[in-house]
Design an enzyme around this catalytic site. Structure first.
Site, PDB file in Angstrom:
ATOM      1  N   CYS A   5      38.181 -23.681  -7.687  1.00  0.00           N
ATOM      2  CA  CYS A   5      37.998 -23.892  -6.170  1.00  0.00           C
ATOM      3  C   CYS A   5      38.013 -22.527  -4.983  1.00  0.00           C
ATOM      4  O   CYS A   5      38.034 -23.029  -4.007  1.00  0.00           O
ATOM      5  CB  CYS A   5      39.026 -25.088  -5.808  1.00  0.00           C
ATOM      6  SG  CYS A   5      40.860 -24.137  -5.772  1.00  0.00           S
TER       7      CYS A   5
ATOM      8  N   ASP B   5      41.565 -26.495 -14.900  1.00  0.00           N
ATOM      9  CA  ASP B   5      41.270 -26.604 -13.599  1.00  0.00           C
ATOM     10  C   ASP B   5      42.449 -25.820 -12.682  1.00  0.00           C
ATOM     11  O   ASP B   5      43.324 -27.358 -12.394  1.00  0.00           O
ATOM     12  CB  ASP B   5      40.805 -27.904 -13.740  1.00  0.00           C
ATOM     13  CG  ASP B   5      40.442 -27.939 -11.660  1.00  0.00           C
ATOM     14  OD1 ASP B   5      39.902 -27.657 -11.117  1.00  0.00           O
ATOM     15  OD2 ASP B   5      40.485 -29.921 -11.658  1.00  0.00           O
TER      16      ASP B   5
ATOM     17  N   GLN C 153      41.676 -35.092  -6.404  1.00  0.00           N
ATOM     18  CA  GLN C 153      40.316 -34.702  -6.618  1.00  0.00           C
ATOM     19  C   GLN C 153      40.130 -35.574  -4.833  1.00  0.00           C
ATOM     20  O   GLN C 153      40.193 -36.502  -5.462  1.00  0.00           O
ATOM     21  CB  GLN C 153      39.195 -33.892  -6.955  1.00  0.00           C
ATOM     22  CG  GLN C 153      39.251 -33.744  -8.421  1.00  0.00           C
ATOM     23  CD  GLN C 153      39.050 -32.382  -8.693  1.00  0.00           C
ATOM     24  OE1 GLN C 153      39.083 -31.612  -7.455  1.00  0.00           O
ATOM     25  NE2 GLN C 153      38.946 -31.425  -9.485  1.00  0.00           N
TER      26      GLN C 153
END
Length: 394
Positions: free
Chosen positions: A351, A324, A214
């Site tokens: 995202c 993720d 990240q």
């Protein structure tokens, strides 16, 4: 903000909105995607978790290089184009990182490097990638060239102010920044073993060149916190606990952060470098119940499930899955494997609201219900949206 150059490059496309308005619009856009793309009505989308200071938050910058020998341009492409905007500063990156970038540009000019021309397929110097942690003091640079002839590493390490300098070769005519070959030119610095480290949620994580992490450590703190609070409220404490599958695990951020709450933890990622980092990070952070494997989730999940007794008919403990994925979301094959395993809980870190909504639709049809969706602002001043969907079995 600042010199105004960032607005000219177009990367900070929401600078015109006051920050509270940015947070509210991100919540609305997530809700709209769930309804219009996923056909999911009445979902609780919580207020977006924002940052106290929504500037200078990125720990990584990827600068394309253009110009001519001795007179380089280094910055970002203008939005929707391949026109390079030569930047002295960017308000999304730490001041120290941008100072190092300016010094790197000067050092490369002194070496008379020839920038790569994507149209004529000529030249050599393609990108400068800098990682910079104000939390650990670690810094790292990767110089990306078309050919294998390296630049001199010592002046670049001096421009960086320490840390490690790597040389990556990307010979392909592609917009993928990094190629397969990476070697160290200069080593050492604050990172463990000369490798970049970042601190998130009180733990230090090693990140190799090319491995995903990240870019906003403060936002990553919030992501870990959101998942941890949900785990605390919905799964039994260990022992007996539950088992956790972390898909697209990267260097082990979520698996290791959550490991104390689970009996056994498996992480899966298709990057060898990331999995090697995850193994080392688990060891360094005392997460002895974590196992990490390299491969695509849709092909590895049946093998892990059979070996570890995670098939629905074999389970002795609840199964929790965290995913993720990249912006493209999960493949249909990966979703099919998750559905086959029928986890009791699923946390989806996304995202991209559109692919999140698309993927949630079959998961809900399989018998999972969406408890809530929590947007987290990892990308202030931009239209990019991170969110965490929390699902449980009906």
């Amino acid at each position: 903000h600042g010199s105004g150059q960032a607005a000219f490059c177009g990367g900070c496309d929401w600078q015109h909105l006051a920050y509270p308005a940015q947070l509210e619009w991100k919540r609305r856009l997530v809700n709209e995607a769930l309804e219009r793309v996923g056909g999911l009505k009445g979902i609780t989308v919580k207020p977006t978790l924002g940052m106290e200071t929504p500037w200078r938050y990125r720990n990584k910058a990827q600068f394309p290089v253009a110009g001519r020998p001795g007179h380089l341009q280094m910055g970002f492409y203008q939005s929707g184009s391949h026109r390079l905007v030569d930047l002295e500063d960017c308000p999304l990156h730490p001041e120290g990182l941008m100072k190092a970038a300016r010094a790197t540009k000067t050092a490369l000019e002194a070496q008379r490097v020839l920038p790569y021309d994507e149209h004529g397929q000529r030249g050599d110097m393609r990108h400068v990638v800098i990682r910079w942690s104000d939390r650990t003091g670690a810094r790292e640079m990767t110089i990306v060239t078309r050919g294998s002839r390296p630049v001199r590493g010592e002046p670049l390490q001096k421009a960086l102010g320490g840390g490690a300098v790597y040389h990556n070769v990307q010979p392909e005519a592609t917009n993928v920044i990094l190629g397969r070959q990476t070697r160290r030119l200069e080593g050492g610095g604050a990172g463990r073993g000369g490798t970049f480290t970042e601190r998130v949620a009180g733990r230090v994580f090693r990140v190799s060149p090319g491995a995903f992490f990240q870019v906003n450590p403060t936002g990553a703190d919030r992501l870990v916190e959101v998942l941890d609070q949900w785990f605390e409220a919905t799964i039994p404490p260990a022992p007996p606990g539950a088992d956790l599958l972390d898909l697209f695990c990267g260097v082990g951020l979520f698996a290791i952060s959550a490991s104390r709450r689970f009996n056994r933890v498996w992480g899966v990622d298709d990057s060898k470098a990331a999995v090697a980092d995850a193994v080392g990070n688990a060891r360094a952070n005392g997460a002895g119940n974590c196992r990490f494997e390299v491969g695509h989730a849709d092909r590895l999940l049946p093998k892990i499930a059979a070996r570890a007794g995670l098939e629905p008919q074999d389970r002795k403990r609840p199964l929790v899955v965290v995913v993720d994925p990249p912006r493209a979301g999960c493949s249909p094959e990966t979703l099919a494997q998750i559905i086959r395993l029928a986890p009791e809980r699923l946390g989806y870190v996304s995202c991209d609201p559109a692919t999140l909504a698309r993927d949630l639709k079959p998961l809900v049809a399989s018998g999972l219900q969406i408890e809530s969706v929590q947007p987290v602002d990892l990308f202030p001043q931009t239209s990019h949206i991170e969110s965490v969907a929390m699902l449980s079995r009906v």
